[in-house]
Every structure is written in structure tokens, then in C-alpha cells.
Design a protein around this motif. Sequence first.
Motif, PDB file in Angstrom:
ATOM      1  N   LEU A  73       3.783  32.495  23.621  1.00  0.00           N
ATOM      2  CA  LEU A  73       3.972  33.038  24.958  1.00  0.00           C
ATOM      3  C   LEU A  73       2.634  33.329  25.626  1.00  0.00           C
ATOM      4  N   ARG A  74       1.683  33.798  24.838  1.00  0.00           N
ATOM      5  CA  ARG A  74       0.341  34.037  25.373  1.00  0.00           C
ATOM      6  C   ARG A  74      -0.284  32.719  25.840  1.00  0.00           C
ATOM      7  N   GLU A  75      -0.219  31.684  25.015  1.00  0.00           N
ATOM      8  CA  GLU A  75      -0.789  30.393  25.384  1.00  0.00           C
ATOM      9  C   GLU A  75      -0.071  29.792  26.583  1.00  0.00           C
ATOM     10  N   SER A  76       1.231  30.005  26.666  1.00  0.00           N
ATOM     11  CA  SER A  76       1.996  29.512  27.810  1.00  0.00           C
ATOM     12  C   SER A  76       1.529  30.167  29.104  1.00  0.00           C
ATOM     13  N   GLU A  77       1.271  31.476  29.058  1.00  0.00           N
ATOM     14  CA  GLU A  77       0.791  32.182  30.242  1.00  0.00           C
ATOM     15  C   GLU A  77      -0.613  31.734  30.618  1.00  0.00           C
ATOM     16  N   VAL A  78      -1.480  31.533  29.615  1.00  0.00           N
ATOM     17  CA  VAL A  78      -2.837  31.052  29.888  1.00  0.00           C
ATOM     18  C   VAL A  78      -2.781  29.694  30.575  1.00  0.00           C
ATOM     19  N   LEU A  79      -1.942  28.799  30.065  1.00  0.00           N
ATOM     20  CA  LEU A  79      -1.802  27.463  30.654  1.00  0.00           C
ATOM     21  C   LEU A  79      -1.260  27.555  32.075  1.00  0.00           C
ATOM     22  N   ARG A  80      -0.250  28.393  32.287  1.00  0.00           N
ATOM     23  CA  ARG A  80       0.338  28.537  33.620  1.00  0.00           C
ATOM     24  C   ARG A  80      -0.720  28.988  34.620  1.00  0.00           C
ATOM     25  N   GLN A  81      -1.555  29.938  34.209  1.00  0.00           N
ATOM     26  CA  GLN A  81      -2.602  30.416  35.112  1.00  0.00           C
ATOM     27  C   GLN A  81      -3.639  29.331  35.390  1.00  0.00           C
ATOM     28  N   GLU A  82      -3.979  28.545  34.389  1.00  0.00           N
ATOM     29  CA  GLU A  82      -4.919  27.435  34.595  1.00  0.00           C
ATOM     30  C   GLU A  82      -4.367  26.435  35.606  1.00  0.00           C
ATOM     31  N   CYS A  93      -0.382  37.007  35.993  1.00  0.00           N
ATOM     32  CA  CYS A  93      -0.082  38.408  35.666  1.00  0.00           C
ATOM     33  C   CYS A  93      -1.101  38.946  34.670  1.00  0.00           C
ATOM     34  N   LEU A  94      -1.496  40.189  34.854  1.00  0.00           N
ATOM     35  CA  LEU A  94      -2.421  40.865  33.942  1.00  0.00           C
ATOM     36  C   LEU A  94      -1.792  42.195  33.539  1.00  0.00           C
ATOM     37  N   LEU A 141      -0.490  43.323  25.663  1.00  0.00           N
ATOM     38  CA  LEU A 141      -1.465  43.867  26.610  1.00  0.00           C
ATOM     39  C   LEU A 141      -2.685  42.957  26.665  1.00  0.00           C
ATOM     40  N   ASP A 142      -3.228  42.789  27.877  1.00  0.00           N
ATOM     41  CA  ASP A 142      -4.459  42.020  28.041  1.00  0.00           C
ATOM     42  C   ASP A 142      -5.692  42.913  27.953  1.00  0.00           C
ATOM     43  N   LEU A 143      -5.577  44.123  28.493  1.00  0.00           N
ATOM     44  CA  LEU A 143      -6.734  45.005  28.622  1.00  0.00           C
ATOM     45  C   LEU A 143      -6.269  46.445  28.485  1.00  0.00           C
ATOM     46  N   ALA A 144      -7.064  47.272  27.834  1.00  0.00           N
ATOM     47  CA  ALA A 144      -6.686  48.675  27.622  1.00  0.00           C
ATOM     48  C   ALA A 144      -7.884  49.581  27.870  1.00  0.00           C
ATOM     49  N   GLU A 290     -10.236  36.827  32.806  1.00  0.00           N
ATOM     50  CA  GLU A 290     -11.623  36.465  33.113  1.00  0.00           C
ATOM     51  C   GLU A 290     -12.099  37.184  34.373  1.00  0.00           C
ATOM     52  N   ALA A 291     -11.260  37.182  35.409  1.00  0.00           N
ATOM     53  CA  ALA A 291     -11.618  37.853  36.662  1.00  0.00           C
ATOM     54  C   ALA A 291     -11.776  39.355  36.449  1.00  0.00           C
ATOM     55  N   ALA A 292     -10.899  39.936  35.631  1.00  0.00           N
ATOM     56  CA  ALA A 292     -10.990  41.377  35.357  1.00  0.00           C
ATOM     57  C   ALA A 292     -12.283  41.707  34.616  1.00  0.00           C
ATOM     58  N   LEU A 293     -12.655  40.877  33.656  1.00  0.00           N
ATOM     59  CA  LEU A 293     -13.877  41.146  32.889  1.00  0.00           C
ATOM     60  C   LEU A 293     -15.114  40.983  33.759  1.00  0.00           C
ATOM     61  N   GLN A 294     -15.091  40.045  34.708  1.00  0.00           N
ATOM     62  CA  GLN A 294     -16.213  39.895  35.639  1.00  0.00           C
ATOM     63  C   GLN A 294     -16.369  41.139  36.499  1.00  0.00           C
ATOM     64  N   LEU A 295     -15.237  41.680  36.979  1.00  0.00           N
ATOM     65  CA  LEU A 295     -15.290  42.922  37.756  1.00  0.00           C
ATOM     66  C   LEU A 295     -15.799  44.069  36.886  1.00  0.00           C
ATOM     67  N   LEU A 296     -15.348  44.107  35.650  1.00  0.00           N
ATOM     68  CA  LEU A 296     -15.723  45.182  34.733  1.00  0.00           C
ATOM     69  C   LEU A 296     -17.237  45.247  34.535  1.00  0.00           C
ATOM     70  N   GLU A 297     -17.901  44.097  34.586  1.00  0.00           N
ATOM     71  CA  GLU A 297     -19.341  44.039  34.350  1.00  0.00           C
ATOM     72  C   GLU A 297     -20.153  44.081  35.641  1.00  0.00           C
ATOM     73  N   SER A 298     -19.486  44.270  36.784  1.00  0.00           N
ATOM     74  CA  SER A 298     -20.174  44.260  38.073  1.00  0.00           C
ATOM     75  C   SER A 298     -20.796  45.615  38.399  1.00  0.00           C
ATOM     76  N   ALA A 299     -21.825  45.594  39.256  1.00  0.00           N
ATOM     77  CA  ALA A 299     -22.469  46.829  39.702  1.00  0.00           C
ATOM     78  C   ALA A 299     -21.500  47.662  40.540  1.00  0.00           C
ATOM     79  N   GLU A 300     -20.623  46.986  41.284  1.00  0.00           N
ATOM     80  CA  GLU A 300     -19.645  47.698  42.112  1.00  0.00           C
ATOM     81  C   GLU A 300     -18.763  48.597  41.266  1.00  0.00           C
ATOM     82  N   TRP A 301     -18.289  48.078  40.123  1.00  0.00           N
ATOM     83  CA  TRP A 301     -17.430  48.896  39.274  1.00  0.00           C
ATOM     84  C   TRP A 301     -18.218  49.986  38.562  1.00  0.00           C
TER      85      TRP A 301
END
Length: 314
Positions: A73-82, A93-94, A141-144, A290-301
Amino acid sequence: MNLLASLRYLVALHEHRHFGRAAAACHITQPALSNALRALEEEFGVVIVQRGRSYVGLTHEGQAVLSTAQRMLRESEVLRQELHSLQDAPRGCLRMASTPTAVPILSRFAALLQARHPGISSVVLSMSSLELEQGLEDLSLDLAVGYSERMQAQRGSLRSWPQCTERYYLIRRAAVAAKDQLRIGAPITWREAGALPLCLLTTEMHNRFIIDQALREAGVVSAPAMETNSVLTLVLSVAAGNVCSILPSAMVSAVRSERTLEALPLVEPDVHTPIGFMTQRGPRTSRALEAALQLLESAEWRDQVQSHCGDLTA
């Protein structure tokens, strides 16, 4: 038989541990869920679900099917998002969760992520530390956001992004309401706080473990006047009654508009607890994550975290 749908029903049954609630979560009837699981058993030729008058659990073979179902199910969601995301416009969904006292951190993060990427649909949940650990392990869960030292000790396979170090405050009704926002008062010792009628989180929460440990170090036995699993109940109970509570700085910052309350820094001992974002190290990363992790490492966050989660007396 729709294999992916049946596997999704199995995962839902594992998460909810109840046929009716699992069926409701999947938007199907309970007989339809039961029939799909029996068809899955016929497909693999093994008994997957231990059945009694109510849900009992999964068999050994069922656990093996569940593990594969979670990965598929995880791989299916990753593929769907790609397939549905553009280069600079991730879609999907995240699923994110935090401990109750870290909800203000995750809420701000989710709102900022949605503003940056409207194609990402976030699910934001409040869970105990144990539930966070389990959710990351079984890929629900993707992120905690939680107590990074505890979770890294429990699950060594996690990637961690330190956010802030929490200090703790006694929250009580102010003798006189402030003009604009909650007042930060003079420090109070944990021993003095332990003599007050306290409303605390219930004992399955790691926050309660931290508070009880600090009270014991101060020579006080924890004996709360009220207990709850809701942080909102903590704040409302203090505002409405004679009880006090103990909250970390992120939660105090979130209720700064409550002019009838005041927060007193707790000392002797000085308690500082690291808070961080965490995700599972192994699985392939989805476009939304990937988008969430980029935001997490940004100066804005990082600026957001510093302005809302630091020492409120500074």
C-alpha cells in the motif's frame, strides 16, 4: 477480488482492532469487509484473522500478510503520487501525527506546507508516543513530531530533525487579567507546583512520565486532582476552575491570547526535553513527503520554530 482493496481492509482492521470501526473507516459495510477478508484467506490458502465473538487478532500467517500489505500500500501510494505530480507541484496524501503537547508545532508546519503545496492533502493526528512509534514502524504515518530521545531509543531506524528543547511552565488563573495576553510570571519550583491541585495528562502519555519524574526529583509524589488525554481540556480546566496545569513552552505559546491565565517557569530541577520530527529511514520517499522534508530544512520553518517554541522568558 480486488487485491489492493482487500489488503487495505486488512490494514484497517489491524489499526482499529474492530470489524465495525474498520469497515466504517473504509466506507463499506461490516459484512463486505468480512467477505473481502475471507476471500483474501481463500486466495492465499491460510487463515489470516483469528475470529471469536469479536476481533481477536491476526494469526502468524496473518502477520506476514499484514507486513506485505503495509509495504504494498505504501508503494502504491508512492507510485500514485509520482504519476499525478508535476515537477514543482507534488500531489498526494501525507499522514502526520504528534504527541498532544507538540500539536502546535505540527499544526503550524501542516498549514505552511499546504500554503506552499496546495496539491498535498495532509492528515494531522494527535497520538501518544507509543502510537507514534507504531505508526512509523507499520508505515501508517509518514512523519511524526515527538520526544526524539525516547523514540530514537525505542526505534533505531528513524531519521530525526531536531526542532527545539522544551521547558515547562505552571499554568494557573491570573489574579488579575492581563491587558493583552497571558503573563509570564516569576519562576516556581517543582516542589511548590506539586502542592497545588494539578490537572495533568493521563499516565500513558510520555509528557506525564516527564512531569512525574521531575516531581519525584523534587521530592513530591504526583497526585493530580484531574487527569485527561486532551491538552485542550487541560487549558479549559485551568481557565474555568481552581486547578493548575503544567505545559511545555510550545503549548504555552499557543495559548498566549488567554489573558486570564499566567505561566510560571518551573525550576529545581530544570527540565529540558528535545522535540523533533521523525520519519522511517527505509521506505522510498513519496513526493508529498519529499516536499515536507524540504520545508522542514528551510530557513522559513526554522524561523517559525524559534519564534514559537523557545524560552518564553527571553
